[in-house]
Write a protein that holds these residues in place. Structure first.
Motif, PDB file in Angstrom:
ATOM      1  N   TRP A 117       0.861  -1.184   0.000  1.00  0.00           N
ATOM      2  CA  TRP A 117       0.000   0.000   0.000  1.00  0.00           C
ATOM      3  C   TRP A 117       0.901   1.239   0.000  1.00  0.00           C
ATOM      4  O   TRP A 117       1.894   1.304   0.747  1.00  0.00           O
ATOM      5  CB  TRP A 117      -0.901   0.028   1.229  1.00  0.00           C
ATOM      6  CG  TRP A 117      -2.024  -0.960   1.198  1.00  0.00           C
ATOM      7  CD1 TRP A 117      -2.045  -2.211   1.751  1.00  0.00           C
ATOM      8  CD2 TRP A 117      -3.292  -0.779   0.553  1.00  0.00           C
ATOM      9  NE1 TRP A 117      -3.253  -2.824   1.499  1.00  0.00           N
ATOM     10  CE2 TRP A 117      -4.036  -1.961   0.777  1.00  0.00           C
ATOM     11  CE3 TRP A 117      -3.881   0.258  -0.168  1.00  0.00           C
ATOM     12  CZ2 TRP A 117      -5.347  -2.128   0.295  1.00  0.00           C
ATOM     13  CZ3 TRP A 117      -5.169   0.085  -0.642  1.00  0.00           C
ATOM     14  CH2 TRP A 117      -5.883  -1.087  -0.411  1.00  0.00           C
ATOM     15  N   PHE A 118       0.529   2.197  -0.831  1.00  0.00           N
ATOM     16  CA  PHE A 118       1.218   3.475  -0.919  1.00  0.00           C
ATOM     17  C   PHE A 118       0.164   4.572  -0.798  1.00  0.00           C
ATOM     18  O   PHE A 118      -1.033   4.306  -0.920  1.00  0.00           O
ATOM     19  CB  PHE A 118       1.950   3.597  -2.260  1.00  0.00           C
ATOM     20  CG  PHE A 118       3.125   2.675  -2.402  1.00  0.00           C
ATOM     21  CD1 PHE A 118       2.931   1.312  -2.609  1.00  0.00           C
ATOM     22  CD2 PHE A 118       4.420   3.156  -2.333  1.00  0.00           C
ATOM     23  CE1 PHE A 118       4.012   0.441  -2.732  1.00  0.00           C
ATOM     24  CE2 PHE A 118       5.505   2.295  -2.461  1.00  0.00           C
ATOM     25  CZ  PHE A 118       5.298   0.947  -2.666  1.00  0.00           C
ATOM     26  N   ARG A 119       0.594   5.805  -0.575  1.00  0.00           N
ATOM     27  CA  ARG A 119      -0.348   6.915  -0.523  1.00  0.00           C
ATOM     28  C   ARG A 119       0.290   8.170  -1.094  1.00  0.00           C
ATOM     29  O   ARG A 119       1.513   8.321  -1.104  1.00  0.00           O
ATOM     30  CB  ARG A 119      -0.825   7.152   0.911  1.00  0.00           C
ATOM     31  CG  ARG A 119       0.247   7.653   1.864  1.00  0.00           C
ATOM     32  CD  ARG A 119      -0.302   7.701   3.282  1.00  0.00           C
ATOM     33  NE  ARG A 119       0.677   8.221   4.243  1.00  0.00           N
ATOM     34  CZ  ARG A 119       0.494   8.249   5.553  1.00  0.00           C
ATOM     35  NH1 ARG A 119      -0.643   7.792   6.093  1.00  0.00           N
ATOM     36  NH2 ARG A 119       1.437   8.736   6.349  1.00  0.00           N
ATOM     37  N   GLN A 120      -0.581   9.038  -1.571  1.00  0.00           N
ATOM     38  CA  GLN A 120      -0.127  10.312  -2.118  1.00  0.00           C
ATOM     39  C   GLN A 120      -1.055  11.410  -1.638  1.00  0.00           C
ATOM     40  O   GLN A 120      -2.252  11.404  -1.963  1.00  0.00           O
ATOM     41  CB  GLN A 120      -0.062  10.279  -3.643  1.00  0.00           C
ATOM     42  CG  GLN A 120       0.567  11.521  -4.243  1.00  0.00           C
ATOM     43  CD  GLN A 120       0.895  11.347  -5.710  1.00  0.00           C
ATOM     44  OE1 GLN A 120       0.381  10.470  -6.401  1.00  0.00           O
ATOM     45  NE2 GLN A 120       1.777  12.195  -6.215  1.00  0.00           N
ATOM     46  N   ALA A 121      -0.505  12.327  -0.871  1.00  0.00           N
ATOM     47  CA  ALA A 121      -1.264  13.480  -0.386  1.00  0.00           C
ATOM     48  C   ALA A 121      -1.137  14.612  -1.404  1.00  0.00           C
ATOM     49  O   ALA A 121      -0.195  14.645  -2.198  1.00  0.00           O
ATOM     50  CB  ALA A 121      -0.721  13.920   0.965  1.00  0.00           C
ATOM     51  N   PRO A 122      -2.082  15.561  -1.389  1.00  0.00           N
ATOM     52  CA  PRO A 122      -2.024  16.677  -2.334  1.00  0.00           C
ATOM     53  C   PRO A 122      -0.699  17.422  -2.244  1.00  0.00           C
ATOM     54  O   PRO A 122      -0.247  17.791  -1.166  1.00  0.00           O
ATOM     55  CB  PRO A 122      -3.194  17.564  -1.893  1.00  0.00           C
ATOM     56  CG  PRO A 122      -4.137  16.633  -1.221  1.00  0.00           C
ATOM     57  CD  PRO A 122      -3.280  15.602  -0.541  1.00  0.00           C
TER      58      PRO A 122
END
Length: 119
Positions: free
Chosen positions: A36-41
Motif C-alpha cells: 500500500w502506498f499513498r499520495q497526499a495533495p
C-alpha cells in the motif's frame, strides 16, 4: 496483465478507523508481494506498508507503525489495510500495488481510493 481495484476509502474523524481492501485479478495473486502506498495533495507518493506472498514478513513506514496493519487472503485474492487511530496527516489517495518482493519494486498499481481524515 490483470488489475488491482481498491475500495473502503472515505471520510472519517481523527482517531477513527478505516479498512481498505484491494482485489487482484489476472495473475497468480499468491505469487506476488503486495503493498500500500499513498499520495497526499502536493506531495510525492510514499510507501505505507507491504507484505510478502505468504503473509509475512511485513514492512511499515515509521509514520504508521503501531496504527496500520496489512494482511492478505490469497484464497480471495485480497489484500487489506486496517487503519486505526487515524490522523489528519493520513489524508491521501491510497494505492494498492503488486511486485516480486515486499521490498519492491512494485510494477502494478490500482487506481486509488481517497481517505480523508478530519480534525
Amino acid at each position: 496483465q490483470g488489475t488491482l481495484v481498491e475500495s473502503g476509502g472515505g471520510l472519517v474523524q481523527a482517531g477513527g478507523s478505516l479498512r481498505l481492501s484491494c482485489v487482484a485479478s489476472g495473475r497468480t495473486f499468491s505469487n506476488y508481494a503486495m503493498g500500500w502506498f499513498r499520495q497526499a495533495p502536493g506531495k510525492e507518493r510514499e510507501f505505507v506498508a507491504s507484505i510478502n506472498w505468504s503473509g509475512g514478513p511485513t514492512h511499515y513506514a515509521d509514520s504508521v507503525k503501531g496504527r496500520f496493519t496489512i494482511s492478505r487472503d490469497n484464497a480471495k485474492n485480497m489484500v487489506y489495510l486496517q487503519m486505526n487511530s487515524l490522523k489528519p496527516e493520513d489524508t491521501a489517495v491510497y494505492y494498492c500495488a503488486a511486485g516480486d518482493s515486499s521490498l519492491g519494486p512494485f510494477d502494478r498499481w490500482g487506481q486509488g481510493t481517497q481517505v480523508t481524515v478530519s480534525s
